[in-house]
Design an enzyme around this catalytic site. Structure first.
Site, PDB file in Angstrom:
ATOM      1  N   HIS A 270       0.860  -1.200   0.000  1.00 38.21           N
ATOM      2  CA  HIS A 270       0.000   0.000   0.000  1.00 38.21           C
ATOM      3  C   HIS A 270       0.890   1.242   0.000  1.00 38.21           C
ATOM      4  O   HIS A 270       1.977   1.242   0.548  1.00 38.21           O
ATOM      5  CB  HIS A 270      -0.890   0.003   1.265  1.00 38.21           C
ATOM      6  N   ASP A 328      -7.953  -5.227  -0.632  1.00 30.53           N
ATOM      7  CA  ASP A 328      -8.383  -6.013  -1.798  1.00 30.53           C
ATOM      8  C   ASP A 328      -8.055  -7.491  -1.710  1.00 30.53           C
ATOM      9  O   ASP A 328      -8.479  -8.273  -2.554  1.00 30.53           O
ATOM     10  CB  ASP A 328      -7.713  -5.436  -3.057  1.00 30.53           C
TER      11      ASP A 328
HETATM   12  C1  SDX Z   1      -5.976   0.306  -3.049  1.00 33.45           C
HETATM   13  O1  SDX Z   1      -4.211   4.718  -1.880  1.00 33.45           O
HETATM   14  C2  SDX Z   1      -5.186   4.100  -1.366  1.00 33.45           C
HETATM   15  O2  SDX Z   1      -5.661   4.426  -0.305  1.00 33.45           O
HETATM   16  C3  SDX Z   1      -5.740   2.969  -2.211  1.00 33.45           C
HETATM   17  C4  SDX Z   1      -6.771   2.099  -1.529  1.00 33.45           C
HETATM   18  C5  SDX Z   1      -8.040   2.861  -1.302  1.00 33.45           C
HETATM   19  O3  SDX Z   1      -8.826   2.437  -0.420  1.00 33.45           O
HETATM   20  O4  SDX Z   1      -8.314   3.786  -2.069  1.00 33.45           O
HETATM   21  O5  SDX Z   1      -6.276   1.623  -0.287  1.00 33.45           O
HETATM   22  C6  SDX Z   1      -7.155   0.899  -2.375  1.00 33.45           C
HETATM   23  O6  SDX Z   1      -5.672   0.696  -4.143  1.00 33.45           O
HETATM   24  C7  SDX Z   1      -5.165  -0.729  -2.318  1.00 33.45           C
HETATM   25  C8  SDX Z   1      -3.901  -1.167  -3.138  1.00 33.45           C
HETATM   26  C9  SDX Z   1      -4.374  -2.206  -4.147  1.00 33.45           C
HETATM   27  N1  SDX Z   1      -3.299  -2.538  -5.093  1.00 33.45           N
HETATM   28  C10 SDX Z   1      -2.691  -3.729  -5.073  1.00 33.45           C
HETATM   29  O7  SDX Z   1      -2.919  -4.610  -4.238  1.00 33.45           O
HETATM   30  C11 SDX Z   1      -1.731  -3.966  -6.214  1.00 33.45           C
HETATM   31  C12 SDX Z   1      -0.453  -4.622  -5.666  1.00 33.45           C
HETATM   32  N2  SDX Z   1       0.198  -3.642  -4.840  1.00 33.45           N
HETATM   33  C13 SDX Z   1       1.305  -2.901  -5.487  1.00 33.45           C
HETATM   34  O8  SDX Z   1       1.043  -2.586  -6.833  1.00 33.45           O
HETATM   35  C14 SDX Z   1       1.763  -1.775  -4.592  1.00 33.45           C
HETATM   36  O9  SDX Z   1       1.875  -2.244  -3.317  1.00 33.45           O
HETATM   37  C15 SDX Z   1       1.008  -0.475  -4.541  1.00 33.45           C
HETATM   38  C16 SDX Z   1       0.701   0.071  -5.896  1.00 33.45           C
HETATM   39  C17 SDX Z   1      -0.259  -0.646  -3.781  1.00 33.45           C
HETATM   40  C18 SDX Z   1       1.923   0.491  -3.852  1.00 33.45           C
HETATM   41  O10 SDX Z   1       3.051   0.574  -4.690  1.00 33.45           O
HETATM   42  P1  SDX Z   1       4.335   1.345  -4.208  1.00 33.45           P
HETATM   43  O11 SDX Z   1       3.942   2.696  -3.744  1.00 33.45           O
HETATM   44  O12 SDX Z   1       5.414   1.231  -5.223  1.00 33.45           O
HETATM   45  O13 SDX Z   1       4.705   0.487  -2.947  1.00 33.45           O
HETATM   46  P2  SDX Z   1       5.878   0.819  -2.070  1.00 33.45           P
HETATM   47  O14 SDX Z   1       6.548   2.110  -2.389  1.00 33.45           O
HETATM   48  O15 SDX Z   1       5.403   0.639  -0.680  1.00 33.45           O
HETATM   49  O16 SDX Z   1       6.908  -0.351  -2.524  1.00 33.45           O
HETATM   50  C19 SDX Z   1       8.029  -0.543  -1.795  1.00 33.45           C
HETATM   51  C20 SDX Z   1       8.706  -1.770  -2.383  1.00 33.45           C
HETATM   52  C21 SDX Z   1       9.094  -1.605  -3.841  1.00 33.45           C
HETATM   53  O17 SDX Z   1      10.221  -2.428  -4.017  1.00 33.45           O
HETATM   54  P3  SDX Z   1      11.711  -1.746  -3.894  1.00 33.45           P
HETATM   55  O18 SDX Z   1      11.788  -0.706  -4.964  1.00 33.45           O
HETATM   56  O19 SDX Z   1      11.803  -1.189  -2.492  1.00 33.45           O
HETATM   57  O20 SDX Z   1      12.684  -2.904  -4.124  1.00 33.45           O
HETATM   58  O21 SDX Z   1       7.852  -2.911  -2.353  1.00 33.45           O
HETATM   59  C22 SDX Z   1       7.635  -3.410  -3.664  1.00 33.45           C
HETATM   60  C23 SDX Z   1       7.952  -2.257  -4.584  1.00 33.45           C
HETATM   61  O22 SDX Z   1       8.370  -2.772  -5.847  1.00 33.45           O
HETATM   62  N3  SDX Z   1       6.248  -3.814  -3.753  1.00 33.45           N
HETATM   63  C24 SDX Z   1       5.832  -5.033  -4.136  1.00 33.45           C
HETATM   64  C25 SDX Z   1       4.436  -5.011  -4.006  1.00 33.45           C
HETATM   65  N4  SDX Z   1       4.056  -3.799  -3.562  1.00 33.45           N
HETATM   66  C26 SDX Z   1       5.171  -3.060  -3.417  1.00 33.45           C
HETATM   67  N5  SDX Z   1       6.490  -6.125  -4.570  1.00 33.45           N
HETATM   68  C27 SDX Z   1       5.729  -7.201  -4.890  1.00 33.45           C
HETATM   69  N6  SDX Z   1       4.390  -7.255  -4.769  1.00 33.45           N
HETATM   70  C28 SDX Z   1       3.712  -6.176  -4.346  1.00 33.45           C
HETATM   71  N7  SDX Z   1       2.391  -6.225  -4.230  1.00 33.45           N
END
Ligand code: SDX
Length: 394
Positions: A270, A328
């Site tokens: 998130h 989700d």
């Molecule tokens: C919602 O914003 C909101 O409030 C949204 C929401 C709402 O109610 O409106 O809460 C609803 O959208 C929930 C999120 C749903 N999306 C997903 O479940 C999709 C999978 N999640 C990822 O795409 C991701 O976690 C995000 C998009 C949600 C957040 O992405 P970020 O901002 O890039 O995450 P981060 O900065 O915290 O990531 C840190 C690290 C990164 O790796 P490094 O660069 O540090 O090596 O964690 C990795 C990211 O690549 N990472 C993941 C991951 N999520 C983050 N790696 C693998 N799987 C994942 N799901």
């Protein structure tokens, strides 16, 4: 680039706006609606009460709640010509594409909600949108399966009415299951608002120009559709289907860590929560209740999801990055068990989030200091250079 311009944007805060609606503490995993913890809301409240709270700032009295529910209920029908609007879509169109189109089209039907400077008209537009989203979402489903549209019923609760319009057919009696209706109502509450997420920020930015509220909500629907945002609930089910068995979980976790692999663990991580998403815990409990009620508590998808969560949260990559299940991760398992097709999951998210979008839109419009949104950029392109005539180019 030939060198990065140094650029002082002239502002210190990275906050995009002030708001008094929803508070999130990502480190603590805390979510408050107008100060009330989401766990208490989920346990004691209902979606209509949450709509009132988000729109007006306080929990309603008995009388206020009765009037609010009456007013929303009596806006649930859509203009009869909307039915014809659906005829233009392919039967297999994605429900979010349909919702985007139809909600945007509402601005062509409700001219009397166009003066956004009139608080009464803003309120009418709000009631219309909250009331009509279930009707439109149910119509999108009915159209996709070739069944007749079901008119809303004023004797049912908000969630019961949505179940009715979605699953009832004219040729037989349909009584919404009260346990499922309560679970759906709770899911709506959990999805109602979430501070300045991507789709809410989209609605605020579109609305900041004074655009029609129905068109602004359509913009929010478009943003929510993305798999990184609201589309994740649909993506989780597809991911669980692809993983298939517990034995394949390690292979997919390795893929999720591989930056060269586009695979992400959907329903995990998130932008704000660096702790367990408080909504996910409530939804997982709701999942148990619904599967128990439906007599499918040994649903293989739930067992697979729980095993995936267990193994991921023992894996350094996810623990170090504080990647926990989000709202989700479990919601799709419930919706699928209730009979909704995967393609409808994000439409249900949009249905629930509409009140949050409206409350945030109204808060912005009512702010006397409000100006048109204008996100800044850091220019990293070419420095100034002279034009090169065509015959002089290499
Ligand atoms: C919602 O914003 C909101 O409030 C949204 C929401 C709402 O109610 O409106 O809460 C609803 O959208 C929930 C999120 C749903 N999306 C997903 O479940 C999709 C999978 N999640 C990822 O795409 C991701 O976690 C995000 C998009 C949600 C957040 O992405 P970020 O901002 O890039 O995450 P981060 O900065 O915290 O990531 C840190 C690290 C990164 O790796 P490094 O660069 O540090 O090596 O964690 C990795 C990211 O690549 N990472 C993941 C991951 N999520 C983050 N790696 C693998 N799987 C994942 N799901």
């Amino acid at each position: 680039a030939t060198g990065l311009f140094t650029y002082d944007p002239g502002f210190t805060s990275t906050a995009s706006c002030e708001s008094s609606i929803t508070y999130i503490d990502g480190d603590k995993g805390e979510l408050l609606y107008r100060g009330y913890p989401i766990e208490e809301i989920a346990e004691h409240s209902d979606f209509m009460e949450v709509c009132y709270l988000l729109l007006f700032g306080n929990l309603p009295t008995g009388e206020e709640k009765t009037k609010f529910v009456h007013d929303v209920t009596h806006h649930t029908m859509v203009h009869e010509q909307i039915n014809m609007f659906f005829r233009g879509f392919r039967r297999d169109a994605h429900p979010m594409a349909v919702m985007c189109g139809v909600v945007g089209a509402l601005s062509a039907f409700y001219q009397d909600s166009l003066d956004i400077n009139d608080p009464h008209q803003r309120l009418i537009a709000s009631y219309r949108l909250i009331a009509k989203m279930p009707t439109i979402a149910a119509m999108a489903y009915k159209y996709s399966v070739g069944q007749p549209f079901m008119y809303p019923r004023n004797d049912l609760s908000y969630a019961e009415n949505f179940l009715y319009m979605t699953f009832a057919v004219p040729c037989e009696e349909y009584k919404p299951n009260p346990v499922l209706a309560r679970a759906l109502d709770r899911i709506f509450m959990l999805h109602a608002d979430h501070e300045q997420n991507a789709s809410t920020s989209t609605v605020r930015l579109a609305g900041s120009s004074g655009a029609n509220p129905f068109a602004c909500i359509a913009a929010g629907i478009a943003s929510l559709w993305g798999p990184a945002h609201g589309g994740a609930n649909e993506a989780v089910l597809k991911m669980l289907g692809e993983i298939g068995t517990k034995e394949r979980i390690p292979e997919f976790l390795e893929r999720a860590k591989d930056k060269n692999d586009p695979f992400r663990l959907m329903g995990f991580g998130h932008r704000v929560y660096k702790n367990y998403d408080p909504r996910a815990a409530v939804i997982r409990q709701t999942c148990y209740e619904v599967l128990e009620e439906l007599g499918v508590k040994d649903e293989p998808l739930l067992a697979l999801a729980m095993e995936l969560e267990k193994i991921a949260l023992e894996d350094k990559y996810f623990v170090d990055r504080k990647l926990y299940p989000n709202v989700d991760f479990y919601s799709g398992i419930i919706l699928r068990a209730m009979g909704f097709p995967v393609s409808m999951f994000t439409a249900l998210f949009a249905l629930a989030r509409t009140v949050g979008w409206i409350a945030q839109w109204a808060e912005m419009i009512e702010d006397p200091e409000q100006k048109i949104g204008r996100p800044r950029q850091l220019y990293v392109g070419e420095p100034r250079r002279a034009y090169v005539p065509l015959d002089k180019r290499g």
